[in-house]
Write an enzyme that holds these catalytic residues in place. Structure first.
Site, short mmCIF file in Angstrom:
data_model
loop_
_atom_site.label_atom_id
_atom_site.label_comp_id
_atom_site.label_asym_id
_atom_site.label_seq_id
_atom_site.Cartn_x
_atom_site.Cartn_y
_atom_site.Cartn_z
N THR A 185 0.85 -1.19 0.00
CA THR A 185 0.00 0.00 0.00
C THR A 185 0.89 1.24 0.00
OG1 THR A 185 -0.10 0.04 2.42
CG2 THR A 185 -1.81 -1.22 1.26
N GLU A 330 -5.69 -4.08 -1.98
CA GLU A 330 -6.16 -5.30 -1.31
C GLU A 330 -7.17 -6.08 -2.15
OE1 GLU A 330 -5.05 -2.50 2.15
OE2 GLU A 330 -5.83 -2.31 0.11
N LYS A 440 -18.03 15.66 9.78
CA LYS A 440 -19.22 15.58 10.62
C LYS A 440 -19.49 16.93 11.26
CE LYS A 440 -21.66 12.40 13.65
NZ LYS A 440 -21.58 11.15 14.44
N TRP A 445 -23.38 14.31 8.42
CA TRP A 445 -22.23 13.99 7.60
C TRP A 445 -22.22 14.81 6.30
CZ3 TRP A 445 -18.54 11.48 9.91
CH2 TRP A 445 -18.84 10.52 10.88
#
Length: 542
Positions: A185, A330, A440, A445
């Site tokens: 990654t 992944e 938030k 949100w």
């Protein structure tokens, strides 16, 4: 006894054997580090892979040992890929855009025995040489170069190894669950983590990638993977190219808009793959040069959420279908691809465009689900509106990380992506945000992705990042970091007024900060953690 079918292990060597046998004279073109274009074909790539496999055998390497590559998308790199994995060893592609400390870490973590490299990266190797003492052999992806020998005395040269060995090599047969390649990654939080792919997962992934509802790749295509081979194996395209026998164009180190326009027009590219920032640069260059990218039929856009304006420009100005996809290191990376169903053909143009702005639906081989952000065992309804944590499972999805994080998957066998998404009844998934990037405000949100997409649709804005800034009353409020187009005179009030009527008024950013540049990580994604560190307190200071 009931009858049954033959069993043959799914091995990467089978892909290059197929390409050589049935598409041997199909072109493979490679832009080298010196700017020259090499013309070869699948038969020669196969032969050179076998020559290199014989050379690797003389180094007394064992099955499953890790062999690293530090190289651009070019034909020598491609030949090394097939030689390494086909021989039963693990091809570890390294992202040169990582910090030197991260490079040393992953080379040591992988326990690499051999390192292939392009001459471009010799200074980088010299900078970390003393920290990677487990590497026993360095192989330069070129002919003999005395300037390289001067700095790295025991270096081997790719072209000399090929000249010294024959094509008389039989690919070994082994368990298809054997590891084939290793990618790490980009390490935006902590050390990079390794993902180990198998021959089985890579071949199945390549087959899925070619399906009509994914990239629709065939032997008639000319494929340009702009996404680097060190970024999730160029999204599996070198394997898919061999599987279909299509022409393959390897762009080398120059991925600027002008260079890509030239490659597309000169080589008659039909399909290309890359991240949104690359395509923004390409579109700008194509318009400046008056190119219509006539040969292009489709482009696959992934790696980050693509602004709808980029997709619209490809389709309306260049008659090129821009297909939005989603995946991760992944997930090999194919998770979803946005292609419409038959029933959608009756929709209006605007309705279809809206549908195709999402990341799409999963192909056979993977499954998706949404989990409540507060109740980890509670499924979220797939109604296209309810948001949840996106989880995935399938034939080419990670089970465990290479050396750490043994709990990569949930107890019931799903990988949590860290994305917040919605899924509709037809399976179309829409990334709303990374969980760590959501804003938030007062208990509600706000999607940073939505704010960024609106901003970059403005013709005077080149790039935009929305972050959460601390706020005394609302806990967090959105702040927009903007890179202007050259010669733009847009100001904060004009940026904010551009949001009016597009989102709820309370979601409009509180502040716009103009910067000269936004740093991208090795995968071409904005490093929002650094932006939050730099500007996260800007509203408290007012």
């Amino acid at each position: 006894m009931l009858g049954k079918m033959m069993y043959q292990p799914l091995l990467i060597s089978g892909l290059i054997e197929h390409a050589a046998r049935y598409h041997g004279d199909t072109a493979v073109l490679s832009k080298e580090v010196d700017g020259q274009m090499t013309h070869t074909n699948w038969r020669t790539v196969s032969d050179n892979s076998k020559r290199l496999a014989n050379a690797l055998a003389t180094l007394r390497l064992k099955s499953s040992e890790r062999i690293a590559t530090l190289a651009w998308n070019n034909r020598r790199h491609l030949e090394a890929w097939y030689a390494i994995s086909g021989s039963g060893m693990v091809c570890h592609t390294i992202n040169p855009r990582l910090f030197p400390e991260q490079l040393s870490y992953i080379i040591n973590d992988a326990d690499d025995r051999v390192l292939f490299f392009d001459t471009t990266f010799l200074p980088l190797i010299m900078a970390i040489r003393q920290h990677i003492k487990g590497v026993e052999h360095f192989i330069c992806l070129s002919d003999r170069d005395d300037s390289v020998v001067e700095k790295l005395p025991n270096v081997l040269f790719f072209d000399e190894l090929l000249a010294e060995n024959s094509t008389d090599f039989d690919w070994p047969q082994f368990d298809e669950a054997t590891a084939s390649s290793l990618c790490y990654t980009s390490g935006t939080t902590g050390n990079p983590k390794g993902i180990l792919y198998t021959h089985r997962s890579s071949v199945l992934h390549a087959m899925a990638l070619c399906m009509p509802d994914v990239s629709a790749l065939s032997a008639q295509d000319v494929l340009l993977p702009v996404v680097p081979m060190f970024h999730v194996n160029a999204w599996g395209t070198p394997y898919a190219a061999a599987l279909t026998g299509c022409s393959l164009i390897l762009p080398g180190p120059n991925l600027d808009g002008d260079s890509l326009v030239s490659l597309i027009d000169d080589c008659h590219v039909t399909v290309a793959l890359g991240v949104p920032t690359i395509w923004q640069s390409l579109l700008t260059a194509a318009k400046a040069r008056g190119s219509k990218l006539d040969s292009m039929t489709r482009t696959i856009v992934g790696g980050a959420a693509c602004p709808p304006s980029v997709i619209k420009t490809f389709r309306e100005d260049f008659n090129c279908d821009a297909v939005h996809g989603w995946g991760m290191t992944e997930t090999s990376p194919l998770g979803t691809m946005n292609q419409i169903k038959a029933k959608h053909k009756s929709l209006s143009k605007d309705e279809i465009n809206e549908l195709r702005n999402s990341q799409g639906r999963p192909p056979y081989g993977v499954q998706l689900r949404l989990i409540d952000t507060d109740e980890p065992l509670q499924r979220v309804e797939e109604d296209g509106m309810s948001q949840g944590r996106l989880q995935i499972k399938g034939h080419w999805i990670i089970n465990d990380y290479y050396t750490e994080n043994p709990d990569a998957i949930t107890e019931d066998g799903w990988f949590d992506t860290g994305d917040i998404a919605t899924i509709d009844a037809d399976g179309y998934m829409n990334i709303r945000d990374r969980s760590k990037d959501l804003i938030k405000s007062g208990g509600e949100w706000i999607s940073s992705v939505e704010l960024e997409n609106i901003a970059v649709a403005h013709p005077q804005i080149r790039m935009a990042a929305a972050i959460a800034a601390k706020h005394k009353k609302w806990s967090e409020r959105p702040v927009l970091i903007v890179v202007k187009e050259p010669d733009s005179e847009i100001d904060e009030s004009q940026v904010l007024s551009f949001y009016e009527g597009k989102i709820a008024s309370w979601q409009i950013p509180d502040k716009v900060i103009f910067v000269d540049n936004i740093v991208l990580n090795g995968a071409g994604k904005m490093v929002k953690k650094d932006l939050r560190d730099d500007y996260g307190n800007v509203l408290l200071d007012r």
